[in-house]
Enzyme design. Structure first.
Site, PDB file in Angstrom:
ATOM      1  CD  GLN A  97      -2.377  34.684 -62.766  1.00 60.44           C
ATOM      2  OE1 GLN A  97      -1.182  34.918 -62.904  1.00 60.44           O
ATOM      3  NE2 GLN A  97      -3.230  34.757 -63.779  1.00 60.44           N
ATOM      4  CG  HIS A 104      -0.939  41.576 -65.141  1.00 61.26           C
ATOM      5  ND1 HIS A 104      -2.039  41.897 -65.908  1.00 61.26           N
ATOM      6  CD2 HIS A 104      -1.134  40.286 -64.746  1.00 61.26           C
ATOM      7  CE1 HIS A 104      -2.858  40.850 -65.951  1.00 61.26           C
ATOM      8  NE2 HIS A 104      -2.328  39.861 -65.267  1.00 61.26           N
ATOM      9  CD  GLU A 105       2.076  38.093 -64.027  1.00 60.81           C
ATOM     10  OE1 GLU A 105       1.301  37.554 -63.205  1.00 60.81           O
ATOM     11  OE2 GLU A 105       1.852  38.142 -65.244  1.00 60.81           O
ATOM     12  N   GLY A 158       3.249  35.834 -68.429  1.00 61.26           N
ATOM     13  CA  GLY A 158       3.544  35.930 -67.003  1.00 61.26           C
ATOM     14  C   GLY A 158       2.575  35.068 -66.219  1.00 61.26           C
ATOM     15  CB  CYS A 208      -5.653  38.444 -66.664  1.00 61.21           C
ATOM     16  SG  CYS A 208      -5.193  37.593 -65.130  1.00 61.21           S
ATOM     17  CG  LEU A 209      -2.640  33.299 -68.572  1.00 59.71           C
ATOM     18  CD1 LEU A 209      -1.417  32.509 -68.107  1.00 59.71           C
ATOM     19  CD2 LEU A 209      -3.095  32.841 -69.945  1.00 59.71           C
ATOM     20  CG  HIS A 255      -2.234  38.232 -60.588  1.00 57.06           C
ATOM     21  ND1 HIS A 255      -3.603  38.047 -60.579  1.00 57.06           N
ATOM     22  CD2 HIS A 255      -1.874  38.249 -61.895  1.00 57.06           C
ATOM     23  CE1 HIS A 255      -4.041  37.965 -61.841  1.00 57.06           C
ATOM     24  NE2 HIS A 255      -3.009  38.094 -62.659  1.00 57.06           N
TER      25      HIS A 255
HETATM   26  O1  GNR Z   1      -0.364  36.453 -70.755  1.00 59.46           O
HETATM   27  C1  GNR Z   1      -0.595  37.591 -70.316  1.00 59.46           C
HETATM   28  N1  GNR Z   1      -0.584  38.647 -71.158  1.00 59.46           N
HETATM   29  C2  GNR Z   1      -0.639  39.962 -70.729  1.00 59.46           C
HETATM   30  C3  GNR Z   1      -0.885  40.943 -71.680  1.00 59.46           C
HETATM   31  C4  GNR Z   1      -0.920  42.261 -71.315  1.00 59.46           C
HETATM   32  C5  GNR Z   1      -0.685  42.635 -70.014  1.00 59.46           C
HETATM   33  C6  GNR Z   1      -0.445  41.668 -69.056  1.00 59.46           C
HETATM   34  C7  GNR Z   1      -0.414  40.340 -69.407  1.00 59.46           C
HETATM   35  S1  GNR Z   1      -0.078  39.136 -68.206  1.00 59.46           S
HETATM   36  C8  GNR Z   1      -0.906  37.764 -68.893  1.00 59.46           C
HETATM   37  C9  GNR Z   1      -0.632  36.517 -68.062  1.00 59.46           C
HETATM   38  C10 GNR Z   1      -1.267  36.691 -66.711  1.00 59.46           C
HETATM   39  O2  GNR Z   1      -2.443  36.673 -66.498  1.00 59.46           O
HETATM   40  N2  GNR Z   1      -0.464  36.915 -65.718  1.00 59.46           N
HETATM   41  O3  GNR Z   1      -0.948  37.129 -64.476  1.00 59.46           O
HETATM   42 NI    NI Z   2      -2.932  37.922 -64.767  1.00 57.03          NI
END
Ligand code: GNR
Ligand code: NI
Length: 182
Positions: A51, A133-134, A46, A91-92, A137
């Site tokens: 980001q 999660h997104e 995601g 999270c990236l 953000h």
């Molecule tokens: O790549 C991602 N893996 C992930 C693993 C577990 C819960 C959420 C994520 S999202 C993350 C990519 C990211 O940072 N999206 O904002």
């Molecule tokens: Ni993230």
């Protein structure tokens, strides 16, 4: 197509609140495709526009193994949720850090596609976790906010050291072409 730079925690630009998209134009389509390319290259499941330093409420998600189930969601909202589930998140924008986070197990999501047509659907499993999660953000929230202060401090110190990006060395906050003033 272009790869976009991903901001790294504790960059304060990750704390800004994204603004609703009102223009569903070619620029939005190009941007969403660049986001998808950036997510796949990372690789991640995601990515939220915040980001990559863009204030529009846009997320891309693909939790499939074959990278063949891309969803681009504009102005996404969770309109109902049920249950709870814990999952080891990453999270990236917080590279190398993984920690369990508890979220709703099932959600109903409402938003638009990249052309502005309404979409509404149910999600569960990893997709539900990823969408929550997104959307966090887009509201200036990062998964480490759910961890203890001690863990947050450790993560912050580690990433500041690794990415040598203390606040003093970063350029001042600037608005992107589509960002609203703070
Ligand atoms: O790549 C991602 N893996 C992930 C693993 C577990 C819960 C959420 C994520 S999202 C993350 C990519 C990211 O940072 N999206 O904002
Ligand atoms: Ni993230």
């Amino acid at each position: 197509m272009a790869l976009l730079d991903i901001l790294v925690y504790p960059d304060p630009r990750l704390r800004r609140k994204a603004v609703p998209v009102t223009e569903f134009d070619d620029d939005l389509r190009t941007f969403a495709n660049d986001m998808a390319e950036t997510m796949y290259a990372a690789p991640g499941i995601g990515l939220a526009a915040i980001q990559v330093n863009d204030r529009r409420r846009v997320i891309v998600v693909d939790v499939s193994e074959n990278h063949d189930d891309l969803q681009i969601l504009v102005n996404p909202e969770i309109i109902s949720s049920d249950g709870s589930a814990e999952y080891e998140e990453g999270c990236l924008s917080v590279p190398g850090v993984f920690a369990p986070v508890s979220r709703a197990e099932q959600i109903r999501v409402k938003g638009c596609d990249v052309d502005g047509s309404p979409v509404e659907f149910d999600a569960d499993g990893l997709l539900a976790i990823c969408i929550q999660h997104e959307i966090d953000h887009l509201n200036g929230k990062v998964f480490v906010d759910y961890l203890s202060r001690l863990k947050q401090d450790r993560i912050r110190k580690k990433l500041v050291k690794e990415y040598s990006n203390p606040a003093e060395q970063r350029p001042p906050l600037e608005d992107t072409a589509h960002g609203a003033p703070l």
